[in-house]
Design an enzyme around this catalytic site. Structure first.
Site: not given
Ligand code: SF4
Length: 277
Positions: A70, A120, A122, A161, A219, A261
């Site tokens: 991130h 976040h 990021e 993203t 996610n 992840s």
């Molecule tokens: S979800 Fe997309 S932006 Fe986030 S780490 Fe994975 S490839 Fe990179």
């Protein structure tokens, strides 16, 4: 029990890349958790002696420090350089892009809208690259955007993203109707959506869905939510020890998906256990 795995699942490109980088630097430290999966972080520690720093002040001179997927705020990067740490950058290139856009465009006289969650990591990192910290505005929805007073009538927009494109467009439409110039950068990454679409498709075909991933990973929770929309018997687990036999009574086909992840070795253990049920 038959098992069917989603056509897209698990690690995205950025996470795979970060783990490969970390594995190449034995006895290093990551700045913050490399990814949102404690078991994989423990494995990196056990097999490759990759430690974890939660705080920038813990870094010692000469340490090898890996920057997570991130990214980190600019001032932290500066501190690391001053501490004479060896810096290995594992920031996902899709996250580096909005950082660089913000850096460049904020010096060209644009006010900046950053669509994302300000808490976040990021977003904190991307925001830190703005030349004028008072003229980069982080919002999550249209209501928040309506309250913003931009310095200029030239606006540039970037997005976290993992945000939804439809919601980003809503913000962009609002700005276009009210400003002389709006520069829109599509910084949204498709990886999360590919996993979500595949989960949606699979959950329509199966009797039970198992979603594998960290219970604190947003996610993964999103995947569970999507699975539950189509398949009532959908469960979120972190590993095979959490599977319960009773979930599978009267079921024939089990769908499997995993958050971005979740490492493959955990997924394989889950599949193996389900196949024996
Ligand atoms: S979800 Fe997309 S932006 Fe986030 S780490 Fe994975 S490839 Fe990179």
């Amino acid at each position: 029990m038959q098992v069917k795995i989603a056509s897209h699942y698990g690690f995205c490109f950025g996470v795979k890349r970060a783990i490969e980088i970390a594995q190449n630097y034995e006895s290093s430290y990551t700045m913050g958790p490399l990814i949102h999966n404690k078991k994989e972080i423990d494995r990196l520690h056990k097999e490759h002696n990759v430690g974890l720093y939660e705080n920038i002040d813990d870094v010692k001179n000469g340490d090898t420090v890996i920057i997570r997927t991130h990214g980190i705020p600019r001032d932290q990067l500066k501190t690391l350089r001053q501490q004479d740490a060896k810096i290995i950058n594992a920031t996902c290139p899709f996250v580096t892009t909005p950082q660089q856009i913000v850096k460049k465009i904020s010096q060209e006289g644009y006010s900046i809208l950053l669509f994302g969650d300000e808490n976040h990591p990021e977003v904190k990192g991307v925001k830190s690259y703005a030349h004028d910290q008072n003229d980069i505005h982080v919002v999550l929805d249209l209501d928040q955007l309506k309250k913003i007073k931009f310095k200029y009538d030239k606006i540039a927009t970037v997005a976290q993203t993992t945000r939804k494109k439809e919601q980003y467009l809503e913000l962009v439409n609002y700005l276009i109707l009210r400003n002389k110039e709006v520069r829109v950068f599509n910084t949204i990454c498709d990886a999360t959506f590919e996993n979500q679409d595949a989960t949606r498709d699979l959950s329509k075909q199966v009797d039970i869905m198992i979603v594998i991933g960290g219970k604190n990973s947003s996610n993964t929770k999103q995947l569970l939510h999507i699975a539950q929309e189509n398949c009532y018997d959908s469960y979120l687990i972190e590993d095979e020890t959490e599977l319960e036999k009773s979930w599978f009574f009267g079921k024939n086909l089990c769908g499997i998906t995993a958050g971005a992840s979740t490492p493959d070795w955990i997924i394989q253990k889950v599949v193996k256990k389900i196949e024996t049920l």
